[in-house]
Each structure stands twice: as C-alpha cells, then as structure tokens.
Design a protein around this motif. Structure first.
Motif, mmCIF file in Angstrom:
data_model
loop_
_atom_site.group_PDB
_atom_site.id
_atom_site.type_symbol
_atom_site.label_atom_id
_atom_site.label_comp_id
_atom_site.label_asym_id
_atom_site.label_seq_id
_atom_site.Cartn_x
_atom_site.Cartn_y
_atom_site.Cartn_z
ATOM 1 N N SER A 57 0.685 -1.043 0.024
ATOM 2 C CA SER A 57 -0.094 0.021 0.062
ATOM 3 C C SER A 57 0.834 1.178 -0.046
ATOM 4 C CB SER A 57 -0.899 0.058 1.360
ATOM 5 O OG SER A 57 -1.669 1.268 1.360
ATOM 6 N N SER A 58 1.985 1.318 0.866
ATOM 7 C CA SER A 58 2.764 2.551 0.988
ATOM 8 C C SER A 58 3.454 2.616 -0.454
ATOM 9 C CB SER A 58 3.877 2.323 2.067
ATOM 10 O OG SER A 58 4.719 3.350 2.028
ATOM 11 N N THR A 59 4.029 1.427 -0.944
ATOM 12 C CA THR A 59 4.746 1.834 -2.064
ATOM 13 C C THR A 59 3.893 2.112 -3.533
ATOM 14 O OG1 THR A 59 6.283 -0.118 -1.725
ATOM 15 C CG2 THR A 59 6.117 0.299 -3.965
ATOM 16 N N ILE A 60 2.715 1.447 -3.724
ATOM 17 C CA ILE A 60 1.796 1.756 -4.894
ATOM 18 C C ILE A 60 1.489 3.446 -4.632
ATOM 19 C CG2 ILE A 60 -0.471 1.367 -5.998
ATOM 20 C CD1 ILE A 60 1.996 -0.770 -6.418
ATOM 21 N N THR A 61 0.956 3.684 -3.301
ATOM 22 C CA THR A 61 0.418 5.063 -3.177
ATOM 23 C C THR A 61 1.486 5.808 -3.185
ATOM 24 O OG1 THR A 61 -0.905 3.976 -1.462
ATOM 25 C CG2 THR A 61 -0.909 6.550 -1.526
ATOM 26 N N PHE A 62 2.759 5.530 -2.955
ATOM 27 C CA PHE A 62 3.975 6.726 -3.127
ATOM 28 C C PHE A 62 3.895 6.963 -4.679
ATOM 29 C CE2 PHE A 62 8.374 7.408 -4.221
ATOM 30 C CZ PHE A 62 8.547 8.506 -3.269
ATOM 31 N N LYS A 63 4.029 5.907 -5.233
ATOM 32 C CA LYS A 63 4.071 5.941 -6.998
ATOM 33 C C LYS A 63 2.847 6.758 -7.573
ATOM 34 C CE LYS A 63 7.332 2.121 -7.434
ATOM 35 N NZ LYS A 63 7.326 0.673 -8.205
ATOM 36 N N GLY A 64 1.863 6.629 -6.780
ATOM 37 C CA GLY A 64 0.387 7.304 -7.258
ATOM 38 C C GLY A 64 0.355 8.906 -7.168
ATOM 39 N N ILE A 65 1.207 9.193 -6.289
ATOM 40 C CA ILE A 65 1.289 10.519 -6.087
ATOM 41 C C ILE A 65 1.871 11.447 -7.252
ATOM 42 C CG2 ILE A 65 2.472 12.668 -4.610
ATOM 43 C CD1 ILE A 65 2.547 10.763 -2.284
ATOM 44 N N GLU A 72 -2.942 16.721 -12.361
ATOM 45 C CA GLU A 72 -3.427 17.729 -11.445
ATOM 46 C C GLU A 72 -4.857 17.494 -10.954
ATOM 47 O OE1 GLU A 72 -3.970 21.349 -14.218
ATOM 48 O OE2 GLU A 72 -1.717 21.445 -14.266
ATOM 49 N N ILE A 73 -4.752 16.293 -10.210
ATOM 50 C CA ILE A 73 -5.754 15.950 -9.205
ATOM 51 C C ILE A 73 -5.229 16.387 -7.914
ATOM 52 C CG2 ILE A 73 -7.122 13.939 -8.298
ATOM 53 C CD1 ILE A 73 -7.502 14.378 -11.342
ATOM 54 N N LYS A 74 -5.897 17.552 -7.375
ATOM 55 C CA LYS A 74 -5.266 18.426 -6.482
ATOM 56 C C LYS A 74 -6.610 19.023 -5.470
ATOM 57 C CE LYS A 74 -1.416 20.063 -8.666
ATOM 58 N NZ LYS A 74 -0.532 21.371 -9.393
ATOM 59 N N GLN A 75 -6.345 19.031 -4.020
ATOM 60 C CA GLN A 75 -7.175 19.354 -3.263
ATOM 61 C C GLN A 75 -7.708 20.560 -3.299
ATOM 62 O OE1 GLN A 75 -8.746 17.190 -0.946
ATOM 63 N NE2 GLN A 75 -10.111 18.712 -0.189
ATOM 64 N N ILE A 76 -9.087 20.945 -3.263
ATOM 65 C CA ILE A 76 -9.772 22.109 -3.143
ATOM 66 C C ILE A 76 -10.195 22.454 -1.745
ATOM 67 C CG2 ILE A 76 -11.391 23.718 -4.035
ATOM 68 C CD1 ILE A 76 -11.404 21.660 -6.507
ATOM 69 N N ILE A 77 -9.841 23.623 -1.168
ATOM 70 C CA ILE A 77 -9.925 23.839 0.177
ATOM 71 C C ILE A 77 -11.217 24.632 0.255
ATOM 72 C CG2 ILE A 77 -9.028 24.907 2.473
ATOM 73 C CD1 ILE A 77 -7.766 22.307 1.515
ATOM 74 N N ARG A 78 -12.301 24.388 1.148
ATOM 75 C CA ARG A 78 -13.450 25.140 1.165
ATOM 76 C C ARG A 78 -13.400 26.517 1.851
ATOM 77 N NH1 ARG A 78 -17.415 22.696 6.075
ATOM 78 N NH2 ARG A 78 -15.810 21.897 7.393
ATOM 79 N N ARG A 79 -13.904 27.501 1.441
ATOM 80 C CA ARG A 79 -13.480 28.910 2.089
ATOM 81 C C ARG A 79 -13.773 29.192 3.471
ATOM 82 N NH1 ARG A 79 -16.029 32.066 -3.426
ATOM 83 N NH2 ARG A 79 -14.565 31.346 -4.730
ATOM 84 N N GLU A 80 -14.979 28.411 3.807
ATOM 85 C CA GLU A 80 -15.488 28.823 5.088
ATOM 86 C C GLU A 80 -14.572 27.844 6.345
ATOM 87 O OE1 GLU A 80 -18.092 25.605 3.370
ATOM 88 O OE2 GLU A 80 -17.067 27.266 2.646
ATOM 89 N N GLY A 81 -13.668 26.771 5.792
ATOM 90 C CA GLY A 81 -12.846 26.187 6.615
ATOM 91 C C GLY A 81 -11.895 27.076 7.415
ATOM 92 N N PRO A 82 -11.026 26.470 8.294
ATOM 93 C CA PRO A 82 -9.963 27.097 9.238
ATOM 94 C C PRO A 82 -8.898 27.734 8.122
ATOM 95 C CG PRO A 82 -10.356 24.879 10.038
ATOM 96 C CD PRO A 82 -11.193 25.033 8.723
ATOM 97 N N LYS A 83 -8.388 28.833 8.444
ATOM 98 C CA LYS A 83 -7.502 29.563 7.549
ATOM 99 C C LYS A 83 -6.289 28.874 7.150
ATOM 100 C CE LYS A 83 -10.632 33.087 7.326
ATOM 101 N NZ LYS A 83 -11.583 32.709 6.072
ATOM 102 N N ASN A 84 -5.843 28.238 8.185
ATOM 103 C CA ASN A 84 -4.496 27.558 7.790
ATOM 104 C C ASN A 84 -4.458 26.464 7.253
ATOM 105 O OD1 ASN A 84 -6.078 26.215 9.817
ATOM 106 N ND2 ASN A 84 -4.271 25.147 10.716
ATOM 107 N N THR A 93 -5.115 14.664 -4.247
ATOM 108 C CA THR A 93 -5.951 13.902 -3.540
ATOM 109 C C THR A 93 -6.447 12.801 -4.371
ATOM 110 O OG1 THR A 93 -8.078 14.408 -2.409
ATOM 111 C CG2 THR A 93 -7.977 15.395 -4.634
ATOM 112 N N MET A 94 -7.554 11.801 -3.809
ATOM 113 C CA MET A 94 -8.394 10.781 -4.310
ATOM 114 C C MET A 94 -7.248 9.770 -4.198
ATOM 115 S SD MET A 94 -10.066 12.183 -7.793
ATOM 116 C CE MET A 94 -10.435 10.354 -8.532
ATOM 117 N N GLY A 95 -6.500 9.569 -3.275
ATOM 118 C CA GLY A 95 -5.615 8.454 -2.910
ATOM 119 C C GLY A 95 -6.510 7.240 -2.519
ATOM 120 N N GLY A 96 -7.506 7.320 -2.217
ATOM 121 C CA GLY A 96 -8.500 5.988 -2.058
ATOM 122 C C GLY A 96 -8.363 5.108 -3.216
ATOM 123 N N ILE A 97 -8.099 5.745 -4.404
ATOM 124 C CA ILE A 97 -8.158 4.882 -5.684
ATOM 125 C C ILE A 97 -6.990 3.936 -5.482
ATOM 126 C CG2 ILE A 97 -9.692 6.445 -6.913
ATOM 127 C CD1 ILE A 97 -7.148 7.525 -8.375
#
Length: 371
Positions: A57-65, A72-84, A93-97
C-alpha cells in the motif's frame, strides 16, 4: 535574524521527527497486536498479511502521487474552513483509488477458492462501489473547482442503493444474523436487521467522510478500529479467523501504508473515494460478524464527529427559526475543526483522537476477554 531562522528550522525538523515517531509507534503497536494474536489463537494469521499489505500500500500509493500531480488531481479547500488549511491547497487527492483496491485485491488473493470466499467477494462489492461513489464526488469537485461534488441527497441515494443491493445479497445467502449483540446480551430483532444494516452502512460511511479533515486523522483511527475488529472477532468466534479477522487486518494494512504518506504534512489526501469505502467496509464487516456494538464503541471518535455536525446544524436551524438568528454550539463542525479554531495544534488533535480510539479499542477488548 540568521540564528532565529536556524532555530525555526531546528524546531521544524524536531516537529517532523515527532510525527514520524508517532507513525512508527502506531505501526509497531499494531504489529505487536498481530503477533500476540497469532500466538494466542489457533490458526490465526494476522502478522504477515498486515506487514505485506502495509508495504504494498505504501509503495503503490507513493508512486501514485506523481501520477495524480501529473494530471492535476489536487485538493480544493473550502472557503469557510480554518484559514491555515489554505496551505494544503494543491495537495494531491483521491488517494483512495490506490490503497482501497490494494486491500480488496489482497483479500481476494488470500481467500480465493477457500471456504466462505463469497463473504469476501460480497464485502469487496460493497467497498468498491462506495469507492466509486466517492470517486464521482471527488471528480465533480475537481471539475467544478469547488469543495462540493455530488449534492448530499444524490450521495445518500447512491449509498442507499448500493447498501440495499448488499443487504439483499447477504440476506439471500444467510450472511446476516437476525439478532444483534449488545454488551453481553443477544437481542433478537428479526427482519429489522435489514433496515438497521442499511442505516449502519450509511451512518458509518458518512461518519468516516466527516472525520477525514486533518492529516492522518481518519487513516490512523481506521487502522486501530480495523485491528480492534480483527481481534474482537478472534476472541468472540475463533471459527471466523479464516475469513473476517484477516480481512480486517488487510484493510488495516492498506490504511497503514497510506498513513505513511497522509501524516502531517500530508503528501496525499484520500478524498471521498477513500473515506466512503473505509466506512462501508467497517460497517459491512461489523454487520456480518455481529459486532455492531463493538464498532460503535471503538468508533467513538467517528460517532462524536457525526454527532457534532448534527447538533451544530440542529441548533443553528432551531435558533434561526425561533430568534431570527442562527447560533452555534461549536466554533465549527465537525469536532476536530472546533479544536483547531480553539488554537490547538493539528498534530496534537490528531494524536489525541488516535489515543482516544486506542483506549476505546482496549476497553472493548477487555470487555470481551472478561466475558
């Protein structure tokens, strides 16, 4: 100024080392639990599947990054969330696949042509389709460039449909007991187990989805809960040690491998494709092994996260209707965001939630050992 910068760099390195130490302690703890179970229960085989699945899992996931970055499968942060959290913008993102199919594939390899293989096949169906629902949600989020993909009612309908099919398959093969074990009492509920089963799958998958909001939070808690379920099954019914217990530990290994890359600062997020599938898998295993009560206890953090959202929304709507202005109990829900906005460090929150989950797992196991 240079000395101050060097001091910050040293503190940063020490901080990262602390996070890494926590991860390896968790890995060592689960490995020890597997070894102990293998020595304590006849025919138990948890250690090797856990270690092998973690490594793969660690190996395949690392290669998947790199693949996710390329398209360009990248996380989108919601505006109302914590600023940090805006610092996390652009993290793949989508590492579940990657890690969810690894758990499914290894489980099927282990059990192929063995007794009760149909149980693993049925649970694989459940996990893969919930992963697919999450994939659609993640894809639509990226397409819209918003932190919302499927509408909540669309997601619930799809989850309900897959849960219903799963329950029908299980019922036709007599895989679901017509009673539930609460503490040390067996309560007969007959056909009510079927709507209860659907509710559990919906509740558990959405609970894991809500919990997945900080680096390593859900993946770490899931490793502990899956391991706790495996050992609970062995204690309660050793005849299941050739089916459900190793299946739990394989899923724990898949989550553990992902956690090495999801720890703070996360190099990869699991997305809904991972969180929904993990929740469905936990709910499905607990349902078939008659361990819904154990899952409720060990998954106390998941329950608290869900309840915090329900309370927050309810109070806001009721107060707005009565007073014309909505009020909030928490600074923000789910619960982990409330602690963030209170000024707590993200890593401290995550490690605290892990510790609470570990204590709940231990409490559940002590109860079963005594009974």
């Amino acid at each position: 100024m240079k000395k101050f910068k060097n001091l910050l760099d040293i503190n940063k390195i020490s901080f990262y080392k602390s996070v890494n130490n926590q991860i390896f302690i968790l890995f060592g703890l689960i490995t020890f639990a597997c070894v102990f179970a293998d020595f304590s229960f006849k025919n138990s085989n948890l250690t090797i599947p856990f270690i092998i699945t973690t490594l793969i899992s660690s190996t395949i996931t690392f290669k998947g990054i790199s693949k996710l970055k390329k398209i360009e499968i990248k996380q989108i942060i919601r505006r109302e969330g914590p600023k940090n959290h805006f610092l996390k913008q652009g993290t793949p993102t989508m590492g579940g696949i990657f890690f969810i199919p690894i758990g499914i594939i290894i489980s099927n390899i282990i059990y192929f042509n063995k007794a009760n293989y149909h149980i693993v096949l049925t649970l694989s169906f459940l996990s893969i389709f919930f992963m697919f629902i999450g994939f659609i949600d993640d894809y639509l989020s990226l397409k819209k460039q918003l932190n919302t993909g499927l509408k909540s009612n669309q997601k619930i309908i799809l989850q309900f449909f897959i849960s219903l099919i799963f329950i029908i398959i299980c019922a036709s093969n007599n895989l679901i007991p017509n009673n539930i074990l609460i503490a040390n009492k067996i309560v007969y509920i007959g056909n009510l187990i079927y709507p209860l089963g659907i509710f559990v799958l919906l509740a558990e998958s959405n609970s894991t989805n809500l919990t997945d909001g900080l680096d390593g939070l859900l993946s770490g808690c899931s490793v502990l809960i899956f391991t706790g379920l495996a050992i609970t099954i062995l204690i309660e019914n050793p005849s299941n040690n050739l089916t459900l217990a190793p299946l739990c530990i394989v899923m724990a290994g898949a989550c553990m491998g992902f956690l090495f890359l999801n720890k703070y600062p996360a190099k990869l997020f699991m997305g809904d494709s991972g969180s929904l599938a993990m929740g469905a898998s936990l709910g499905g295993i607990a349902l078939l092994s008659n361990n819904l009560w154990s899952l409720l206890i060990m998954g106390g953090v998941l329950v608290a996260e869900s309840i915090s959202v329900i309370i927050q929304v309810s109070i806001f709507k009721i107060s707005k209707r009565l007073q014309g202005k909505g009020h909030k109990l928490f600074l923000m829900s789910p619960l982990h965001h409330h602690f963030e906005l209170k000024g707590n460090n993200e890593v401290l929150i995550v490690s605290s939630f892990w510790l609470v989950t570990l204590l709940l797992v231990i409490i559940n196991l002590i109860f079963f050992i005594q009974n």
